[in-house]
Design an enzyme around this catalytic site. Structure first.
Site, mmCIF file in Angstrom:
data_model
loop_
_atom_site.group_PDB
_atom_site.id
_atom_site.type_symbol
_atom_site.label_atom_id
_atom_site.label_comp_id
_atom_site.label_asym_id
_atom_site.label_seq_id
_atom_site.Cartn_x
_atom_site.Cartn_y
_atom_site.Cartn_z
ATOM 1 N N GLU A 157 0.862 -1.192 0.000
ATOM 2 C CA GLU A 157 0.000 0.000 0.000
ATOM 3 C C GLU A 157 0.896 1.239 0.000
ATOM 4 O O GLU A 157 1.951 1.248 0.663
ATOM 5 C CB GLU A 157 -0.862 -0.002 1.269
ATOM 6 N N ASN B 267 -6.841 6.272 -2.045
ATOM 7 C CA ASN B 267 -5.776 5.328 -1.697
ATOM 8 C C ASN B 267 -6.011 4.140 -2.625
ATOM 9 O O ASN B 267 -6.994 3.414 -2.442
ATOM 10 C CB ASN B 267 -5.894 4.939 -0.220
ATOM 11 N N LYS C 214 -9.432 2.202 -2.137
ATOM 12 C CA LYS C 214 -9.669 1.719 -0.772
ATOM 13 C C LYS C 214 -11.018 2.203 -0.233
ATOM 14 O O LYS C 214 -11.279 3.402 -0.136
ATOM 15 C CB LYS C 214 -8.552 2.197 0.137
ATOM 16 N N GLU D 147 -6.185 9.120 7.350
ATOM 17 C CA GLU D 147 -6.637 8.678 6.029
ATOM 18 C C GLU D 147 -7.983 9.289 5.668
ATOM 19 O O GLU D 147 -8.244 9.586 4.504
ATOM 20 C CB GLU D 147 -6.702 7.142 5.958
ATOM 21 N N CYS E 243 -5.135 -2.784 2.920
ATOM 22 C CA CYS E 243 -4.917 -2.578 4.344
ATOM 23 C C CYS E 243 -6.139 -2.776 5.234
ATOM 24 O O CYS E 243 -6.559 -3.896 5.457
ATOM 25 C CB CYS E 243 -4.271 -1.220 4.567
ATOM 26 N N ASN F 275 0.040 -0.804 5.557
ATOM 27 C CA ASN F 275 0.965 -0.018 6.389
ATOM 28 C C ASN F 275 0.306 0.019 7.759
ATOM 29 O O ASN F 275 -0.648 0.791 7.956
ATOM 30 C CB ASN F 275 1.092 1.424 5.884
HETATM 31 N N1 ING Z 1 -3.562 0.871 8.604
HETATM 32 C C1 ING Z 1 -4.110 0.162 9.717
HETATM 33 C C2 ING Z 1 -4.767 -1.146 9.343
HETATM 34 O O1 ING Z 1 -5.970 -1.267 9.197
HETATM 35 C C3 ING Z 1 -5.504 0.193 11.733
HETATM 36 C C4 ING Z 1 -4.984 1.004 10.567
HETATM 37 C C5 ING Z 1 -4.626 -0.548 12.516
HETATM 38 C C6 ING Z 1 -6.838 0.140 11.973
HETATM 39 C C7 ING Z 1 -5.112 -1.328 13.578
HETATM 40 C C8 ING Z 1 -7.363 -0.618 13.027
HETATM 41 C C9 ING Z 1 -6.485 -1.358 13.837
HETATM 42 O O2 ING Z 1 -4.001 -2.089 9.252
HETATM 43 C C10 ING Z 1 -4.116 1.207 7.428
HETATM 44 N N2 ING Z 1 -3.325 1.878 6.568
HETATM 45 O O3 ING Z 1 -5.286 0.938 7.155
#
Ligand code: ING
Length: 313
Positions: free
Chosen positions: A47, A107, A124, A143, A169, A194
Site C-alpha cells: 500500500e 488510496n 480503498k 486517512e 490494508c 501499512n
Molecule cells: N492501517 C491500519 C490497518 O488497518 C488500523 C490502521 C490498525 C486500523 C489497527 C485498526 C487497527 O491495518 C491502514 N493503513 O489501514
C-alpha cells in the site's frame, strides 16, 4: 489439471519522508528484478508503495499533501518499474496515492499483467482513522482527511490464468471485502498494508496482538472464501514511526505458506496452484448450495448497530 503461479510478495522496508520517488522506485525495481530471476510470474508490492505513510502527518491545508499523490499512472518516476516488468514479463500489484484529473484523492492499487497492461484498479473503501487532528492520540492516522472512500467497489478480474482481486490494508479487517470478491469466484486476493505496531488509542495493546489480528483477518478470509491471499507490508521505522511486517502468502485452507522474516525490503516467494481453491469452492464454501441471502438483509442495508428495543435517534 493444475494452474501453477509463482508469486512474490515484495515487502517494503521503511520509506523515510525525505526519500524521493526515484530512490523508492529503484528499490522496487531491484525487488522485481530479483523476483523475476527467481521465476516469479506476479509481484505484489505494498500500500502507498511509492512514499512514506504520509497520513500520519497533519496539514491544515490538504493541498499541501498533494505532492504525495500521483496525477498519472504510470508517470516518469514510476515508468522504470513498468518498463522492467514488461521486459521481464512479470505482472504486479502496486499501491499508491491517486489524484484524479477531477481533483479527487484515493488510496489506490492497480493490477498490471505480464504484457504491461493495466488490468484493474481498486480504490480503498474502508478508510480507518480520523479526519481532524486528534490530540488524544499518541500519533495521527488521517486517512479520512486525505482520501475519499473508494468508489469502484470490490471487483475481480480474469487475468494471468486466474480470477484475481484486490483490496488495501484496513479493508482486510472487514469480511464483506472478501465475500464480495468470493462471490465473483476470486482465487487470489492481493493487498498491501501499512500498519503501526502500536495502538494510538490503547498503549497497552502489544505489537504481538496487532500482528495476531493481521494473521487472524487474512487466514479467516482465505479459508472462508477458499482463496489465496498475498499480503505485502510496508515495514520498519519510518521517521520514528514503526510499522510491523509479517508479509505473507495464505492458502485456501487458511494456512500461512510463507512469511517475511525481516522488516526490510524482502521477497516472500511461493509457487501456488490456483486449482487448490476448487475443493473449498465446491464443498464447504459452495456459495450457491449453502448461502441464504434472504437472511442477510442487514449486512447490505444497515451501516451501524441497531440494538433491538433501544431508540436509534
Ligand atoms: N492501517 C491500519 C490497518 O488497518 C488500523 C490502521 C490498525 C486500523 C489497527 C485498526 C487497527 O491495518 C491502514 N493503513 O489501514
Amino acid at each position: 489439471m493444475s494452474r501453477p503461479l509463482t508469486l512474490a510478495v515484495a515487502q517494503s522496508g521503511p520509506i523515510q519522508k525525505a526519500e524521493g520517488r526515484q530512490a523508492v522506485v529503484a528499490r522496487l525495481c531491484k525487488m522485481l528484478s530479483d523476483a523475476a530471476d527467481a521465476g516469479a510470474d506476479l509481484v505484489v508490492f505494498t500500500e502507498l508503495a511509492l512514499t512514506t505513510f504520509f497520513p500520519r502527518y497533519y496539514e491544515e491545508d490538504r493541498a499541501d499533501m498533494d505532492h504525495w499523490f500521483e496525477a498519472q499512472m504510470p508517470n516518469p518516476s514510476v515508468q522504470p518499474l513498468f518498463d522492467m516488468a514488461k521486459e521481464k514479463s512479470v505482472g504486479f500489484y502496486l499501491g499508491y496515492a491517486e489524484l484524479t484529473p477531477e481533483g479527487q484523492h484515493f488510496n489506490t492499487s492497480i493490477i498490471v499483467d505480464k504484457s504491461g497492461n493495466q488490468v484493474g484498479k481498486y480504490r480503498k473503501v474502508h478508510l480507518p482513522g480520523h479526519d481532524e487532528f486528534d490530540p488524544d492520540r499518541s500519533f495521527q492516522h488521517l486517512e479520512k482527511r486525505y482520501f475519499e472512500p473508494g468508489n469502484l467497489g470490490f471487483n475481480a478480474w480474469n487475468t494471468m490464468d486466474g480470477v484475481m482481486g484486490m483490496c488495501i490494508c484496513n479493508d482486510r479487517r472487514w469480511p464483506e471485502t472478501f465475500r464480495e470478491m468470493g462471490l465473483q469466484g476470486v482465487e487470489l486476493v492481493m493487498l498491501g498494508y501499512n500498519t503501526p505496531s502500536s495502538n494510538s488509542q490503547m498503549p497497552s495493546e502489544t505489537s504481538d496482538m496487532r500482528k495476531f489480528h493481521n494473521r487472524l483477518c487474512l487466514q479467516s478470509a482465505a479459508y472462508q472464501n477458499s482463496t489465496f491471499i498475498a499480503a505485502s507490508a510496508k515495514a520498519g521505522d519510518e521517521d520514528g514511526h514503526h510499522l510491523y511486517g509479517e508479509s505473507c502468502i495464505v492458502d485456501p485452507n487458511g494456512e500461512i505458506l510463507a512469511m517475511a522474516k525481516t522488516e526490510e525490503d524482502e521477497l516472500v516467494i511461493a509457487t501456488i496452484d490456483l486449482d487448490a481453491t476448487r475443493f473449498g469452492k465446491e464443498t464447504v464454501f459452495d456459495f450457491a448450495r449453502h448461502r441464504r441471502p434472504e437472511h442477510y438483509g442487514r449486512i447490505g442495508s444497515q451501516t451501524g448497530v441497531i440494538v433491538p428495543g433501544q431508540d436509534t435517534d
